[in-house]
Structures are given as C-alpha cells and as structure tokens.
Design a protein around this motif. Structure first.
Motif, PDB file in Angstrom:
ATOM      1  N   LEU A 349       0.839  -1.203   0.000  1.00 38.28           N
ATOM      2  CA  LEU A 349       0.000   0.000   0.000  1.00 38.28           C
ATOM      3  C   LEU A 349       0.872   1.251   0.000  1.00 38.28           C
ATOM      4  CD1 LEU A 349      -2.623  -1.034   2.700  1.00 38.28           C
ATOM      5  CD2 LEU A 349      -2.939  -1.076   0.217  1.00 38.28           C
ATOM      6  N   THR A 350       0.387   2.282  -0.669  1.00 37.74           N
ATOM      7  CA  THR A 350       1.123   3.541  -0.714  1.00 37.74           C
ATOM      8  C   THR A 350       0.895   4.335   0.575  1.00 37.74           C
ATOM      9  OG1 THR A 350      -0.727   4.751  -1.701  1.00 37.74           O
ATOM     10  CG2 THR A 350       0.825   3.640  -3.216  1.00 37.74           C
ATOM     11  N   GLU A 351       1.669   5.400   0.706  1.00 36.58           N
ATOM     12  CA  GLU A 351       1.517   6.266   1.875  1.00 36.58           C
ATOM     13  C   GLU A 351       0.090   6.784   1.984  1.00 36.58           C
ATOM     14  OE1 GLU A 351       2.817  10.815   2.983  1.00 36.58           O
ATOM     15  OE2 GLU A 351       4.357   9.530   2.078  1.00 36.58           O
ATOM     16  N   LYS A 352      -0.454   7.255   0.883  1.00 33.11           N
ATOM     17  CA  LYS A 352      -1.805   7.801   0.888  1.00 33.11           C
ATOM     18  C   LYS A 352      -2.827   6.754   1.304  1.00 33.11           C
ATOM     19  CE  LYS A 352      -5.021  10.394  -2.063  1.00 33.11           C
ATOM     20  NZ  LYS A 352      -5.231  10.969  -3.423  1.00 33.11           N
ATOM     21  N   GLU A 353      -2.684   5.532   0.776  1.00 27.80           N
ATOM     22  CA  GLU A 353      -3.621   4.455   1.098  1.00 27.80           C
ATOM     23  C   GLU A 353      -3.525   4.064   2.565  1.00 27.80           C
ATOM     24  OE1 GLU A 353      -3.861   2.075  -3.173  1.00 27.80           O
ATOM     25  OE2 GLU A 353      -2.131   1.771  -1.852  1.00 27.80           O
ATOM     26  N   LEU A 354      -2.318   3.992   3.083  1.00 25.83           N
ATOM     27  CA  LEU A 354      -2.123   3.602   4.485  1.00 25.83           C
ATOM     28  C   LEU A 354      -2.688   4.646   5.442  1.00 25.83           C
ATOM     29  CD1 LEU A 354       1.456   2.032   4.353  1.00 25.83           C
ATOM     30  CD2 LEU A 354      -0.640   0.877   5.082  1.00 25.83           C
ATOM     31  N   ILE A 355      -2.454   5.921   5.130  1.00 19.55           N
ATOM     32  CA  ILE A 355      -2.972   6.987   5.988  1.00 19.55           C
ATOM     33  C   ILE A 355      -4.495   6.956   6.014  1.00 19.55           C
ATOM     34  CG2 ILE A 355      -3.193   9.489   6.215  1.00 19.55           C
ATOM     35  CD1 ILE A 355      -0.303   9.718   5.228  1.00 19.55           C
ATOM     36  N   LYS A 356      -5.111   6.708   4.864  1.00 19.65           N
ATOM     37  CA  LYS A 356      -6.560   6.637   4.793  1.00 19.65           C
ATOM     38  C   LYS A 356      -7.094   5.460   5.595  1.00 19.65           C
ATOM     39  CE  LYS A 356     -10.425   6.426   1.521  1.00 19.65           C
ATOM     40  NZ  LYS A 356     -10.821   6.333   0.094  1.00 19.65           N
ATOM     41  N   LEU A 357      -6.458   4.284   5.467  1.00 24.21           N
ATOM     42  CA  LEU A 357      -6.897   3.093   6.205  1.00 24.21           C
ATOM     43  C   LEU A 357      -6.700   3.266   7.708  1.00 24.21           C
ATOM     44  CD1 LEU A 357      -5.679   0.116   3.973  1.00 24.21           C
ATOM     45  CD2 LEU A 357      -8.044   0.657   4.597  1.00 24.21           C
ATOM     46  N   ALA A 358      -5.631   3.952   8.065  1.00 23.73           N
ATOM     47  CA  ALA A 358      -5.349   4.153   9.497  1.00 23.73           C
ATOM     48  C   ALA A 358      -6.341   5.122  10.132  1.00 23.73           C
ATOM     49  CB  ALA A 358      -3.922   4.665   9.678  1.00 23.73           C
ATOM     50  N   GLY A 359      -6.926   5.981   9.312  1.00 21.39           N
ATOM     51  CA  GLY A 359      -7.891   6.939   9.842  1.00 21.39           C
ATOM     52  C   GLY A 359      -7.254   8.028  10.663  1.00 21.39           C
ATOM     53  N   GLU A 360      -5.984   8.325  10.381  1.00 20.74           N
ATOM     54  CA  GLU A 360      -5.275   9.366  11.109  1.00 20.74           C
ATOM     55  C   GLU A 360      -4.812  10.461  10.150  1.00 20.74           C
ATOM     56  OE1 GLU A 360      -2.017   7.486  13.127  1.00 20.74           O
ATOM     57  OE2 GLU A 360      -3.230   7.138  14.914  1.00 20.74           O
ATOM     58  N   LYS A 361      -4.750  11.684  10.634  1.00 20.26           N
ATOM     59  CA  LYS A 361      -4.204  12.770   9.838  1.00 20.26           C
ATOM     60  C   LYS A 361      -2.722  12.882  10.124  1.00 20.26           C
ATOM     61  CE  LYS A 361      -8.433  15.555   9.616  1.00 20.26           C
ATOM     62  NZ  LYS A 361      -9.043  16.876   9.923  1.00 20.26           N
ATOM     63  N   MET A 362      -1.908  12.827   9.060  1.00 19.14           N
ATOM     64  CA  MET A 362      -0.469  12.989   9.239  1.00 19.14           C
ATOM     65  C   MET A 362       0.156  13.453   7.930  1.00 19.14           C
ATOM     66  SD  MET A 362       0.910   9.035   9.501  1.00 19.14           S
ATOM     67  CE  MET A 362      -0.494   8.321  10.360  1.00 19.14           C
ATOM     68  N   ASP A 363       1.203  14.267   8.051  1.00 15.87           N
ATOM     69  CA  ASP A 363       1.912  14.709   6.854  1.00 15.87           C
ATOM     70  C   ASP A 363       2.993  13.680   6.506  1.00 15.87           C
ATOM     71  OD1 ASP A 363       3.915  15.121   8.736  1.00 15.87           O
ATOM     72  OD2 ASP A 363       3.633  17.308   8.786  1.00 15.87           O
ATOM     73  N   SER A 364       3.667  13.885   5.384  1.00 18.80           N
ATOM     74  CA  SER A 364       4.660  12.916   4.916  1.00 18.80           C
ATOM     75  C   SER A 364       5.818  12.723   5.900  1.00 18.80           C
ATOM     76  CB  SER A 364       5.196  13.328   3.541  1.00 18.80           C
ATOM     77  OG  SER A 364       4.215  13.116   2.553  1.00 18.80           O
ATOM     78  N   PRO A 365       6.393  13.790   6.484  1.00 17.42           N
ATOM     79  CA  PRO A 365       7.476  13.581   7.462  1.00 17.42           C
ATOM     80  C   PRO A 365       7.029  12.738   8.664  1.00 17.42           C
ATOM     81  CG  PRO A 365       7.478  15.846   6.710  1.00 17.42           C
ATOM     82  CD  PRO A 365       6.229  15.231   6.172  1.00 17.42           C
ATOM     83  N   THR A 366       5.786  12.987   9.142  1.00 14.62           N
ATOM     84  CA  THR A 366       5.269  12.196  10.270  1.00 14.62           C
ATOM     85  C   THR A 366       5.095  10.743   9.854  1.00 14.62           C
ATOM     86  OG1 THR A 366       4.089  14.104  11.159  1.00 14.62           O
ATOM     87  CG2 THR A 366       3.374  11.932  11.917  1.00 14.62           C
ATOM     88  N   PHE A 367       4.564  10.519   8.660  1.00 14.75           N
ATOM     89  CA  PHE A 367       4.393   9.162   8.148  1.00 14.75           C
ATOM     90  C   PHE A 367       5.739   8.446   8.074  1.00 14.75           C
ATOM     91  CE2 PHE A 367       4.536   6.236   4.538  1.00 14.75           C
ATOM     92  CZ  PHE A 367       3.518   5.351   4.866  1.00 14.75           C
ATOM     93  N   GLU A 368       6.741   9.119   7.554  1.00 15.21           N
ATOM     94  CA  GLU A 368       8.063   8.507   7.420  1.00 15.21           C
ATOM     95  C   GLU A 368       8.669   8.166   8.780  1.00 15.21           C
ATOM     96  OE1 GLU A 368      10.301  11.224   5.066  1.00 15.21           O
ATOM     97  OE2 GLU A 368       9.101  10.871   3.248  1.00 15.21           O
ATOM     98  N   ARG A 369       8.466   9.051   9.758  1.00 13.99           N
ATOM     99  CA  ARG A 369       8.966   8.764  11.118  1.00 13.99           C
ATOM    100  C   ARG A 369       8.258   7.551  11.700  1.00 13.99           C
ATOM    101  NH1 ARG A 369       8.849  14.446  11.678  1.00 13.99           N
ATOM    102  NH2 ARG A 369       6.850  14.355  12.777  1.00 13.99           N
ATOM    103  N   ARG A 370       6.954   7.473  11.501  1.00 11.64           N
ATOM    104  CA  ARG A 370       6.188   6.332  12.028  1.00 11.64           C
ATOM    105  C   ARG A 370       6.627   5.024  11.361  1.00 11.64           C
ATOM    106  NH1 ARG A 370       0.918   7.812  13.807  1.00 11.64           N
ATOM    107  NH2 ARG A 370       0.417   5.572  13.835  1.00 11.64           N
ATOM    108  N   MET A 371       6.855   5.081  10.066  1.00 14.51           N
ATOM    109  CA  MET A 371       7.292   3.882   9.357  1.00 14.51           C
ATOM    110  C   MET A 371       8.690   3.458   9.815  1.00 14.51           C
ATOM    111  SD  MET A 371       4.799   2.860   7.530  1.00 14.51           S
ATOM    112  CE  MET A 371       5.620   1.609   6.557  1.00 14.51           C
ATOM    113  N   ALA A 372       9.558   4.432  10.053  1.00 13.26           N
ATOM    114  CA  ALA A 372      10.908   4.116  10.545  1.00 13.26           C
ATOM    115  C   ALA A 372      10.838   3.472  11.926  1.00 13.26           C
ATOM    116  CB  ALA A 372      11.760   5.383  10.594  1.00 13.26           C
ATOM    117  N   MET A 373       9.897   3.942  12.760  1.00 12.93           N
ATOM    118  CA  MET A 373       9.708   3.361  14.077  1.00 12.93           C
ATOM    119  C   MET A 373       9.203   1.917  13.976  1.00 12.93           C
ATOM    120  SD  MET A 373       7.437   4.859  17.257  1.00 12.93           S
ATOM    121  CE  MET A 373       8.196   6.469  17.114  1.00 12.93           C
ATOM    122  N   LEU A 374       8.251   1.700  13.075  1.00 15.64           N
ATOM    123  CA  LEU A 374       7.726   0.351  12.854  1.00 15.64           C
ATOM    124  C   LEU A 374       8.821  -0.592  12.381  1.00 15.64           C
ATOM    125  CD1 LEU A 374       4.325   1.122  11.103  1.00 15.64           C
ATOM    126  CD2 LEU A 374       4.609  -0.132  13.232  1.00 15.64           C
ATOM    127  N   ALA A 375       9.706  -0.078  11.538  1.00 11.53           N
ATOM    128  CA  ALA A 375      10.757  -0.914  10.959  1.00 11.53           C
ATOM    129  C   ALA A 375      11.788  -1.372  11.979  1.00 11.53           C
ATOM    130  CB  ALA A 375      11.452  -0.156   9.830  1.00 11.53           C
TER     131      ALA A 375
END
Length: 419
Positions: A349-375
């Motif tokens: 899934l793309t960033e846009k798709e994941l943010i929509k499924l998660a139901g959270e508002k976040m910008d690209s830098p926040t998304f990247e930080r969250r993904m780095a944390m998950l990794a």
C-alpha cells in the motif's frame, strides 16, 4: 479459595513469587537466569522446583512436559523497553515478551500475567503492543494492558510498571483490575525504626524530613558498577529525602554519627521500600554479597503489587464477584492504527492508502517517522511503483522461539553480562 497453580518465568528473587503465593497460587515451577536470585528463591522456598538458566532453553525446562496450569506469570527483561536504555525492543537479545506470548499458546494456561517497565507503554512500542494483543486474540485470549504504580498498592515508592493480563473469555468476564490501596505513610515512617536501630540521634529528625514516598528504586545490571540508587534525577530526589544515593550501606547509622548525617540505605531498608518485611507474611531472606542482594531487591516486582494482581486474577478464575460483558472489561483499543492498516492488507500500500486506512491525519514527514519506528521491530518491504512507494508488512523481527534466531548467538556472547 480454590488451589490455583502457577509457572513463573524470569522469577528473579521472588517479589512476584511471594505476592502470587499470598494471593493463593501454588508454584509448580520457577525459572531464573541469575544464580544469586535463584539461590534466594531456594533459600526461602526449599520445596519449590527452581530451575537455573535461560528460560528459552528447553534443556533447562520443557514446557510441554508440565501439567496444565492456571497461570503463567513473569517479569520478562526490562532493558529492551527501558527509557534509560536504547529501546531496541524486538531486536534486543534480552527481549522475551513476544516469546512469552508464544509460550502461552504452547502451555495454554487459563491466564497470563506479564509485567515490565513504563517504557513499553510509550508510543515507540505501540505497534509492538498491538502485535502482542493481536497474537493473544489469535490464541484465544482476551487481554488488556494497564500502567500501575506501586504507591497505589501499599508500597512506599513510585515504581510504575506496565502490566499485561490475558485470560480466556469465560474467565475474563469476571476480571477487574485491583482497587487502589495507597501507601499511607512516607519513606520516613517506613524506615524510622531501621534508622533508629543503632541509636542514631538524628533518626527522628531524619524521619520527619523524609516526608514523601521514594522514587523508583533501580536495581541495575551486571553491565554497570556497584550498587547505587539510580541516575542523576533519582539521586536528586533521594537527596531531598535525606538519603545519600551514591551507594548502599552495610549497617544503619549509629550513635556516633552526627544528627545532620546523611545516611545511605541498607539492603534491608531497600527491601522495605519494595514492600518486603513490613509484616511476618512479607518476610524474605536475600542471599549473596551486598551488591547482588541490592540488585535482586531493586529489580524485583513489589510483593504487595503482585499480590493485588494475583488476587484479582484468582477472583476471576474462581468466577468471584460480578460478571460483566467483555466490552465493559475493556473497550477495543487500537494501539497503532498504522500497523493495523499494514497488517490487514495482503498487498503493498502507498503512503496515501495507508494513511486513509489508518484513519489518522499525518503529513509525509510524520508518516516517514512512524514507518521508521515500525521498521525497528517489524520487517517492512518497500517497493517503488508508478503511483509511488508502497509498503508491505512481511514479518516480526523478535524472538518467538525460532531455533535459528540470531538471539541465541548474541545471548551466548553476552551471557556473563546479562542479569
């Protein structure tokens, strides 16, 4: 109360052991890595089956050979989640939390009790918590997390601990977290008799000034030096209570010490602040040298807190109290919606798709930080596609019992420094 059985992993010197025993649980087995802590367990309960060694090594004990038990309990290692450490989580060779969940699936106890440091409750480990909760649900267990403080359960120190309780649905309907029973005194009232035991003339004045509860006692590990009462911030709090936190004393202050003397605590005093020894039922003997005794005590789960939790679990297993709908016991919680979105998808899934499924508002830098944390705890595959980069959850990095996991190599290399 019906006779209830428990197997305890990472048992330490017996803080949780004693609390569970007082709550009505009979120990079938206790497993501990540190030989000094295991010696303390055997000293106090010589009739118990205490195994010494790596709890994940089936040559030490064989879970499948044990009879069914009511409770699997343990204080699995804290450094993987500690705020004071590197918070390596699943990639720390000491992490046994996810392994303990898989052990639950093998042993099939009626209930599970695991406790750890407050760090596990932080955003850094939201996906890890979600993974644990999801896995327990797959294994047929309802579960809930709660941050408890020892001071709320009769212990004169802060000591926040993050606790996981899991049960089968039929028992979970009867579970209630224990009601708070705050400690009524202070460090001064808890330790006055000990401070005055060798006729120190300043004992009464000291007790009056030590008019708050203690900061969290830090046992430390073999990787550090001798015993002291914690990092700089904790030492400052101890100083405000009139305690020299730069070490542990062999004896209380004596008659020749001045009134304004700033005493160090003895191991007996530290044990009292952990909830041992304030009455005959909490009596306990610690073996080994002073530094080892301090670490055993400081790393323990306070017995009164373990007793409160054990009683709450025993009441549920005995279906005592008022039955509730499970939705009343715990409302559905998504600890990490982004992780949930990744897990629920079988395709990238793309960033846009994941943010929509998660139901959270976040910008690209926040998304990247969250993904780095998950990794840090999960294997996430990244693919560049025409519509942008896509992500897919592939696996969990942690040790869950795999024979070929790198945990075994690192554990063997660092064995002499792990405690």
């Amino acid at each position: 109360m019906a006779d209830l059985s428990v197997v305890e992993i990472c048992a330490g010197a017996g803080g949780q052991s004693l609390g569970l025993e007082l709550a009505g649980f009979r120990h079938v087995l206790a497993v501990e890595l540190d030989e000094n802590a295991a010696a303390t367990l055997r000293e106090n309960r010589p009739d118990w089956d205490v195994r010494l060694g790596d709890v994940a090594d089936e040559s030490v004990w064989a879970p499948k050979e044990l009879p069914p038990v009511d409770l699997l309990a343990g204080g699995v290692p804290c450094p993987p989640f500690s705020i004071a450490g590197k918070q390596l989580g699943a990639t720390d060779e000491r992490d046994l939390f996810a392994w303990a969940v898989e052990l639950t699936g093998k042993m099939k106890p009626r209930a599970l009790l695991l406790e750890n440091v407050r760090g596990l409750s932080m955003p850094r480990f939201s996906a890890y918590r979600q993974h644990v909760k999801d896995r327990l649900k797959e294994l047929g267990y309802w579960s809930d997390w709660k941050l408890l403080e020892a001071r709320d359960y009769g212990v004169p120190q802060l000591r926040p601990r993050f606790v996981l309780v899991a049960m089968r649905d039929e028992d979970a309907q009867w579970f209630e977290w224990p009601e708070k029973t705050p400690y009524p005194g202070t460090v001064g009232t808890a330790l006055y008799e000990m401070m005055a035991s060798k006729n120190w003339p300043g004992a009464e004045k000291w007790a009056a000034a030590a008019n708050d509860i203690a900061p969290t006692i830090v046992g430390g590990s073999k990787k550090h030096g001798g015993a002291d009462l914690g990092p700089t911030r904790a030492k400052k709090a101890w100083r405000a209570l009139g305690v020299d936190a730069m070490g542990v004393a062999a004896d209380p202050p004596g008659q020749s010490d001045p009134i304004d003397y700033v005493p160090k605590l003895t191991t007996e005093m530290v044990a009292r602040l952990q909830g041992w020894g304030d009455s005959p039922e909490y009596a306990w003997t610690f073996t080994g040298r002073k530094t080892s005794r301090y670490r055993q005590i400081g790393n323990a789960f306070p017995p009164p807190v373990a007793r409160a939790l054990g009683t709450a679990i025993a009441n549920a297993l005995n279906q005592k109290g008022q039955r509730k709908d499970l939705s009343e016991v715990e409302k559905e919680v998504r600890h990490d919606p982004l992780y949930v979105a990744l897990k629920q998808s079988s395709v990238p899934l793309t960033e846009k798709e994941l943010i929509k499924l998660a139901g959270e508002k976040m910008d690209s830098p926040t998304f990247e930080r969250r993904m780095a944390m998950l990794a840090r705890d999960f294997v996430i595959r990244e693919d560049d596609q025409l519509v942008g980069r896509a992500y897919q959850l592939v696996g969990f990095k942690g040790f869950i019992g795999q024979e070929g996991h790198e945990r075994h190599v690192r554990f063997a290399e660092l064995r002499s420094r792990i405690s």
